[in-house]
Scaffold this motif. Structure first.
Motif, mmCIF file in Angstrom:
data_model
loop_
_atom_site.group_PDB
_atom_site.id
_atom_site.type_symbol
_atom_site.label_atom_id
_atom_site.label_comp_id
_atom_site.label_asym_id
_atom_site.label_seq_id
_atom_site.Cartn_x
_atom_site.Cartn_y
_atom_site.Cartn_z
ATOM 1 N N ALA A 147 40.828 41.121 35.601
ATOM 2 C CA ALA A 147 40.605 40.028 34.651
ATOM 3 C C ALA A 147 40.728 40.537 33.217
ATOM 4 O O ALA A 147 41.260 39.847 32.332
ATOM 5 C CB ALA A 147 39.229 39.403 34.877
ATOM 6 N N PHE A 148 40.247 41.755 32.978
ATOM 7 C CA PHE A 148 40.409 42.390 31.675
ATOM 8 C C PHE A 148 41.891 42.545 31.345
ATOM 9 O O PHE A 148 42.342 42.233 30.231
ATOM 10 C CB PHE A 148 39.717 43.751 31.690
ATOM 11 C CG PHE A 148 39.837 44.524 30.410
ATOM 12 C CD1 PHE A 148 38.909 44.352 29.392
ATOM 13 C CD2 PHE A 148 40.868 45.423 30.217
ATOM 14 C CE1 PHE A 148 39.015 45.069 28.197
ATOM 15 C CE2 PHE A 148 40.989 46.138 29.039
ATOM 16 C CZ PHE A 148 40.058 45.957 28.024
ATOM 17 N N SER A 149 42.662 43.020 32.314
ATOM 18 C CA SER A 149 44.102 43.195 32.126
ATOM 19 C C SER A 149 44.792 41.858 31.857
ATOM 20 O O SER A 149 45.693 41.771 31.012
ATOM 21 C CB SER A 149 44.714 43.872 33.355
ATOM 22 O OG SER A 149 46.101 44.051 33.203
ATOM 23 N N LEU A 150 44.373 40.824 32.562
ATOM 24 C CA LEU A 150 44.943 39.499 32.338
ATOM 25 C C LEU A 150 44.681 39.028 30.912
ATOM 26 O O LEU A 150 45.578 38.515 30.236
ATOM 27 C CB LEU A 150 44.363 38.507 33.342
ATOM 28 C CG LEU A 150 44.808 37.052 33.206
ATOM 29 C CD1 LEU A 150 46.319 36.928 33.356
ATOM 30 C CD2 LEU A 150 44.096 36.176 34.231
ATOM 31 N N ALA A 151 43.454 39.201 30.440
ATOM 32 C CA ALA A 151 43.114 38.793 29.076
ATOM 33 C C ALA A 151 43.899 39.594 28.046
ATOM 34 O O ALA A 151 44.310 39.067 27.008
ATOM 35 C CB ALA A 151 41.616 38.957 28.843
ATOM 36 N N GLN A 152 44.129 40.867 28.333
ATOM 37 C CA GLN A 152 44.795 41.751 27.378
ATOM 38 C C GLN A 152 46.318 41.590 27.380
ATOM 39 O O GLN A 152 46.960 41.758 26.338
ATOM 40 C CB GLN A 152 44.452 43.200 27.701
ATOM 41 C CG GLN A 152 43.028 43.599 27.357
ATOM 42 C CD GLN A 152 42.949 44.426 26.093
ATOM 43 O OE1 GLN A 152 43.660 45.413 25.932
ATOM 44 N NE2 GLN A 152 42.080 44.008 25.185
ATOM 45 N N THR A 153 46.905 41.303 28.546
ATOM 46 C CA THR A 153 48.363 41.358 28.668
ATOM 47 C C THR A 153 49.018 40.095 29.206
ATOM 48 O O THR A 153 50.237 39.973 29.143
ATOM 49 C CB THR A 153 48.776 42.514 29.603
ATOM 50 O OG1 THR A 153 48.371 42.204 30.958
ATOM 51 C CG2 THR A 153 48.145 43.831 29.174
ATOM 52 N N ARG A 154 48.231 39.161 29.747
ATOM 53 C CA ARG A 154 48.762 37.955 30.413
ATOM 54 C C ARG A 154 49.642 38.335 31.608
ATOM 55 O O ARG A 154 50.678 37.743 31.875
ATOM 56 C CB ARG A 154 49.551 37.073 29.434
ATOM 57 C CG ARG A 154 48.755 36.615 28.215
ATOM 58 C CD ARG A 154 47.493 35.848 28.603
ATOM 59 N NE ARG A 154 46.885 35.161 27.474
ATOM 60 C CZ ARG A 154 45.839 35.613 26.768
ATOM 61 N NH1 ARG A 154 45.288 36.795 27.088
ATOM 62 N NH2 ARG A 154 45.339 34.923 25.770
ATOM 63 N N SER A 155 49.199 39.321 32.357
ATOM 64 C CA SER A 155 49.976 39.867 33.466
ATOM 65 C C SER A 155 49.996 38.946 34.688
ATOM 66 O O SER A 155 48.943 38.624 35.245
ATOM 67 C CB SER A 155 49.392 41.220 33.884
ATOM 68 O OG SER A 155 49.892 41.632 35.131
ATOM 69 N N PRO A 156 51.182 38.535 35.158
ATOM 70 C CA PRO A 156 51.264 37.773 36.404
ATOM 71 C C PRO A 156 50.750 38.558 37.603
ATOM 72 O O PRO A 156 50.212 37.979 38.546
ATOM 73 C CB PRO A 156 52.764 37.474 36.553
ATOM 74 C CG PRO A 156 53.307 37.589 35.175
ATOM 75 C CD PRO A 156 52.494 38.670 34.509
ATOM 76 N N LEU A 157 50.912 39.876 37.575
ATOM 77 C CA LEU A 157 50.392 40.709 38.662
ATOM 78 C C LEU A 157 48.882 40.556 38.763
ATOM 79 O O LEU A 157 48.330 40.430 39.861
ATOM 80 C CB LEU A 157 50.759 42.173 38.427
ATOM 81 C CG LEU A 157 50.130 43.192 39.395
ATOM 82 C CD1 LEU A 157 50.554 42.916 40.828
ATOM 83 C CD2 LEU A 157 50.483 44.616 38.981
ATOM 84 N N ALA A 158 48.199 40.561 37.627
ATOM 85 C CA ALA A 158 46.742 40.405 37.639
ATOM 86 C C ALA A 158 46.342 39.061 38.251
ATOM 87 O O ALA A 158 45.378 38.981 39.017
ATOM 88 C CB ALA A 158 46.185 40.530 36.221
ATOM 89 N N VAL A 159 47.099 38.016 37.938
ATOM 90 C CA VAL A 159 46.817 36.689 38.515
ATOM 91 C C VAL A 159 46.917 36.743 40.032
ATOM 92 O O VAL A 159 46.055 36.230 40.754
ATOM 93 C CB VAL A 159 47.782 35.635 37.949
ATOM 94 C CG1 VAL A 159 47.584 34.293 38.661
ATOM 95 C CG2 VAL A 159 47.568 35.457 36.453
ATOM 96 N N MET A 160 47.980 37.373 40.527
ATOM 97 C CA MET A 160 48.184 37.464 41.978
ATOM 98 C C MET A 160 47.080 38.278 42.643
ATOM 99 O O MET A 160 46.579 37.900 43.714
ATOM 100 C CB MET A 160 49.551 38.096 42.261
ATOM 101 C CG MET A 160 50.740 37.283 41.805
ATOM 102 S SD MET A 160 51.147 35.944 42.934
ATOM 103 C CE MET A 160 52.111 36.835 44.169
ATOM 104 N N LEU A 161 46.688 39.374 42.021
ATOM 105 C CA LEU A 161 45.650 40.218 42.611
ATOM 106 C C LEU A 161 44.296 39.517 42.614
ATOM 107 O O LEU A 161 43.542 39.611 43.585
ATOM 108 C CB LEU A 161 45.561 41.539 41.866
ATOM 109 C CG LEU A 161 46.787 42.444 41.963
ATOM 110 C CD1 LEU A 161 46.590 43.716 41.144
ATOM 111 C CD2 LEU A 161 47.090 42.799 43.411
ATOM 112 N N LEU A 162 43.990 38.823 41.534
ATOM 113 C CA LEU A 162 42.731 38.073 41.483
ATOM 114 C C LEU A 162 42.715 36.986 42.563
ATOM 115 O O LEU A 162 41.727 36.829 43.288
ATOM 116 C CB LEU A 162 42.552 37.448 40.102
ATOM 117 C CG LEU A 162 42.250 38.425 38.958
ATOM 118 C CD1 LEU A 162 42.435 37.743 37.607
ATOM 119 C CD2 LEU A 162 40.837 38.983 39.077
ATOM 120 N N SER A 163 43.809 36.254 42.681
ATOM 121 C CA SER A 163 43.876 35.174 43.663
ATOM 122 C C SER A 163 43.782 35.709 45.089
ATOM 123 O O SER A 163 43.040 35.173 45.921
ATOM 124 C CB SER A 163 45.187 34.386 43.493
ATOM 125 O OG SER A 163 45.294 33.844 42.206
ATOM 126 N N ALA A 164 44.522 36.774 45.375
ATOM 127 C CA ALA A 164 44.518 37.335 46.724
ATOM 128 C C ALA A 164 43.141 37.871 47.100
ATOM 129 O O ALA A 164 42.686 37.717 48.242
ATOM 130 C CB ALA A 164 45.560 38.446 46.828
#
Length: 230
Positions: A147-164
């Motif tokens: 979630a930190f990475s998502l906030a910092q970079t808007r990473s689609p990978l982070a979205v997928m990992l959080l959802s999974a």
């Protein structure tokens, strides 16, 4: 027959299929690092990464490090243990050795564009991010750092990992409240902190961890940040 019936057939491209298979792998086992990297490799060729890179380009400090393509050699953990006990280098090396981890745990990739540079740089420094933020590497801590990475970079990978991982938690009747709390903490911390991706950590191993946190506007989360690959 009076009218021909058209049959439509949808086929996933190989890279999308790889990302989907990776997603299912993480949903079955969040510790499956190969599945994590399969998602990253699959998403690389999608339009999702256009907005990801656009966000990086909007931050001058990140633009500068993109121009430099700064990469550091693999850290020598024994040498880092010679630094003061409150330094980033010492604490990083201590945690890595304590957990018996290899600093090069990640899947390698060649740097041939801005996306591949960012991907490799985040992989190189993932465990540093854990240490500086204070997130552990249990399931809650890993979701916090994503979630930190998502906030910092808007990473689609982070979205997928959080959802999974949320799916995994639901399927296994896991600690959903703790997971969601970790995600909230990570997002809030990432929104406030200065960009981690722009930091040349390896040039200042001697700097106390407390100074890094103060300079980057990081108030570490509670808990012991024992490092594990993700």
């Amino acid at each position: 027959m009076g009218a021909a019936m058209l049959e439509t057939k949808t086929e996933l491209s190989p890279h999308i299929l790889k990302a989907v298979q990776g997603f299912m792998g993480v949903a079955d086992n969040p510790s499956n690092t190969d599945a994590v990297f399969d998602i990253a490799d699959g998403l690389r060729h999608t339009a999702l990464y256009e907005s990801y890179l656009s966000y990086a380009y909007s931050q001058p400090a990140i633009v500068q490090i993109l121009k430099e393509r700064y990469l550091a050699p693999t850290p020598d953990l024994d040498k880092l243990l010679q630094y003061p006990s409150d330094s980033l280098g010492y604490l990083y090396a201590f945690r890595m050795k304590e957990a018996k981890l290899d600093p090069e745990f990640y899947r390698k990739l060649s740097v041939d564009d801005d996306y591949s540079y960012i991907a490799l740089r985040i992989r190189q420094t993932h465990d540093i991010w854990h240490l500086v933020t204070g997130f552990g590497t249990d399931l809650t801590g890993e979701m916090g750092i994503q979630a930190f990475s998502l906030a910092q970079t808007r990473s689609p990978l982070a979205v997928m990992l959080l959802s999974a991982t949320v799916l995994y938690t639901l399927k296994n009747a896991g600690p959903l409240s703790e997971i969601m709390a970790g995600i909230q903490q990570g997002w809030q911390l990432g929104e406030k902190a200065k960009p981690f991706l722009a930091q040349k950590w390896e040039e200042h191993w001697e700097k106390p961890l407390s100074e890094w946190r103060a300079e980057l506007d990081v108030e570490p989360v509670n808990g012991r940040a024992t490092l594990m690959p993700s």
